[in-house]
Each structure stands twice: as C-alpha cells, then as structure tokens.
Design an enzyme around this catalytic site. Sequence first.
Site, short mmCIF file in Angstrom:
data_model
loop_
_atom_site.label_atom_id
_atom_site.label_comp_id
_atom_site.label_asym_id
_atom_site.label_seq_id
_atom_site.Cartn_x
_atom_site.Cartn_y
_atom_site.Cartn_z
N LYS A 14 38.07 -16.82 -23.20
CA LYS A 14 37.43 -15.52 -22.96
C LYS A 14 38.47 -14.43 -23.21
O LYS A 14 39.38 -14.23 -22.41
CB LYS A 14 36.89 -15.40 -21.54
N TRP A 38 44.38 -8.10 -23.41
CA TRP A 38 44.32 -7.45 -24.72
C TRP A 38 45.68 -7.20 -25.34
O TRP A 38 45.77 -6.89 -26.53
CB TRP A 38 43.57 -6.12 -24.61
N GLU A 94 49.42 -16.25 -14.76
CA GLU A 94 50.59 -15.51 -15.25
C GLU A 94 50.22 -14.04 -15.14
O GLU A 94 49.41 -13.53 -15.90
CB GLU A 94 50.92 -15.93 -16.68
N CYS A 106 54.01 -7.72 -20.28
CA CYS A 106 54.12 -8.03 -18.85
C CYS A 106 55.56 -8.36 -18.46
O CYS A 106 56.01 -7.99 -17.37
CB CYS A 106 53.20 -9.18 -18.48
N SER A 151 46.35 -9.07 -14.97
CA SER A 151 46.87 -8.30 -13.84
C SER A 151 46.87 -9.13 -12.56
O SER A 151 46.09 -10.08 -12.40
CB SER A 151 46.05 -7.03 -13.64
#
Length: 458
Positions: A155, A131, A228, A262, A207
């Site tokens: 997705k 997200w 990733e 990230c 994650s």
Amino acid sequence: MSELIVVAPDDLREIGRAPVDDAKSVDAKVTAAAQAMASWAAASPMHRAEALLAIGAATRERIPELADALSREQGKTRKEAKMELDRYAGPFLQYAGLATAIGGRHTRLAPEVEGLVERVPVGVVAAIVPWNFPASLFASKLAPALAAGCGFLIKPADTTPLITLELAEIAKRFLPTGLLDVVIGGAEVGEALIAHPDIARVAFTGSTAVGRRIGAHAGKELKRVSLELGGCDPFVLLEDADVPAAVRSLVGTRFYNAGQVCVAPKRLIVSERVADEAIELLSGKLARITPGPGLSETATMGPLHTEQGRTLLEDQVADAADRGATLVGGGRPDGEDVERGWFARPALVVDPPAGARVRTEETFGPVLTVIRVRDEDEAAAVANETRYGLGASVWSGDQDRAFRLARRIPAGYTWINALGRVYDELPFGGVRDSGFGREHGTEALDSYLEDRTFIYRG
C-alpha cells in the site's frame, strides 16, 4: 471504483489517476496472494532466486524512464530518482543470493531422539510505505519477503501510487499471478488490509503517530509487525573533528531529497569552539543549493512533497524564531518555475532554546537546527532531549572518544566519522519512538520466516 487524482508537487498539475480499493477488493487481493503463495513457497529456492534476479534486471533496463516518472510524482531531482531506483533494484540481487541459503537445522537430542527445525514463510505480508522513498522502501520489504516465500501486498502513500504500480507491473511478470499486488487508498483501506485475517505480517515505514495506530491494530490479531518510524537525529560535532569533512557529510545527508529523509540528521550539536567555523561552511554550501522542479537541468533540490508538509515546517521554524533563534536562509524561493509548487529554501536555525519545536520534533524538510554545547556531557544531554532513536552521527578526531559518546545516545543506526549512508548489508531500524524491527541484511529475511520444530525418534 473511485479514482485517486495524483498531482505533481512542483506545479500541482494532474499527472495521473489510480483506482481506489475498498474492503471487497482488498479481500480479493489478499485471497489471491494467499492462494498464489502455495506454489511460490513450494518452489525451489533457486527458482525464487532466478525470479528475483529477473525483477532486478528488468527494472534496471527501465531506470531512465522510471526516474522521470518518479521525479515528477514525488518531486525529487532526476539524479536523486535514479539513485533511488538503483537502490530499488539492489535488494533483488542481494536476496536472490540469500534465498538459496535459507535452511533449518538438525540436532541429535539423545541416542534415539532427533530434532529438526524447518524455516517456512510467515504468510501473506502487508507493506505500507510513505511518499518520500516510494520505490526503495517498496523493495526493501518486497525482496526479502519474496525470497522467504511470502505473498505480498503493497500500500503506497495516496500521493505516490503511480510509480508503485509501474514497479509492481514489472515484478509481476516473473511471479505467480496474484502473489504481488498493489492496494491503493487512505487510512480506511490501510486498516482493512491490516485487519484481514489472512495477513500474517505487517511491515510499515512512516510517522510515529501512524505507526502507533498500526501497531495497535496488528497487535489485536497477534500479527507480526515491524515499524520504521520518524526521527530527530543528532549529528554531534566535537572540537577535535575534521570540521570541513563533517560539514560535507552533513549537507549531503540533511538536504538530500529536500530534507525529507527519516534518518537524516536534524540537529547539529556542535562544540562551541568550532561552531562558528561549521556555521560559516554550512552557510556557504546552502547558498549554492538551487530549488527547482525535479526534472529541471539546473535544480539541485526539488520541492517539498505536500502543502501540509511545507506549512508544518514553516510553523516549526517560526516557533524557533519567535523564541530567539537566528535564521540563516529559509523562506520561499522566487521565480516563475517555483511559484506554483511546494518549494522552500534551505535554512539553518541557530541556537533555538530548549523547548523549541525544532529541537524536539521531526523537521521533515530542508532545515537544520544548530545547537552549541560546551562539552561531551552537554552534547549527550541535548542529543537525548527527544524520545526518538533512529539514527545518530558522532564526529571526533579520537575514535575511542567518539564511540564512548555514541554509546550514550540510543539509536538503531549510528555513524562514526562516516557519511550517513544506509547499507543494505546491515540491519536498519530504530529504538524508542523510532520503532522496532529491522530491515535490510539477513535480519530482514529472518523477519519473514517462521521456525517450526519437530521432535522424532531417529
């Protein structure tokens, strides 16, 4: 078919609904993509390139309205949303050019023996994106997959499906019917997508914990997979560096998108000789950050995306404080426009001891951990406290010294005295617990292609 209710993270109001898939609809979408791929893979590279250029241009025409929608759904500021959508459009231009450069090779093996290597699309791709950057991470997978000739199913996270649906509708206008589609739902839907026998390649960003599960599912069926994953990136600041320049770069990357990045630096590992100067500069810059709704004209940082994310971040900071760390800033902001959403004030966590969660876990929000070190050896040791290896930064007035230290820190992407920007021209991805496989660059295109070798008498 059930519906997913989407709420805005700044005021928790409903902003839309999206239909949730099940095993039957997933099967139908995968089958349609596989059928459409036959004509798409057979099309000329120039035809695919023209379609990619058209997608990029059509998207750019709508960036102002799309930016408002992205800001409302994800929470980031309008400025950040425009930047992300510009990055969404970029890969379509990049891979349009590379689509016409896909080739094989021919080799004379013996006087009457020839070898031919053809490059063909790997098959239908399932992409799963988080997200925090629902648009740009969509394009970084879609564009090279289309250039290679693949079918594609995306997705999105179940909290950011609306922008994905809008972007997909724009792209579908220039593609064969069924080649691209959106799959919506939770973990069960994702597992049904990955497990489908006609899915050949899985591209995941998210994650580390979820990445492990996806890798295990894909591995059972020997599907190609790229992961990733998360990071706890070190930003090493040595005593001979340009401290003000380093701090400007650090703030611009760490607190972008409310710190939900990230590859943003999570830990400032700073020489004790310049630590006080760096902390003072950081404190001043943090005081000027204004949390608020993403569409507000005065806000410079939006809310965290979920309640769970804010709670986790607060728990990590509390753990450090309980262990003796000093907090600068932090807490929740006051004001009528921030009382309903998942807002947090930016914070520094200074001198947490070894073992504190902020030193070993990914802190996904506007928190920067500051750790003083005596020398390069200690800096390297602290940088390597975690099993992550996504990004790293090293700042020093001596570039050779910086490179020597950087090579001691396992990371897929390292900046030396440079702003923490990810460039589409270069391969991006992590090592160790930050995953494997690469996005961007020619390396991404290669990952959506399969080599087939033919031997024949010439």
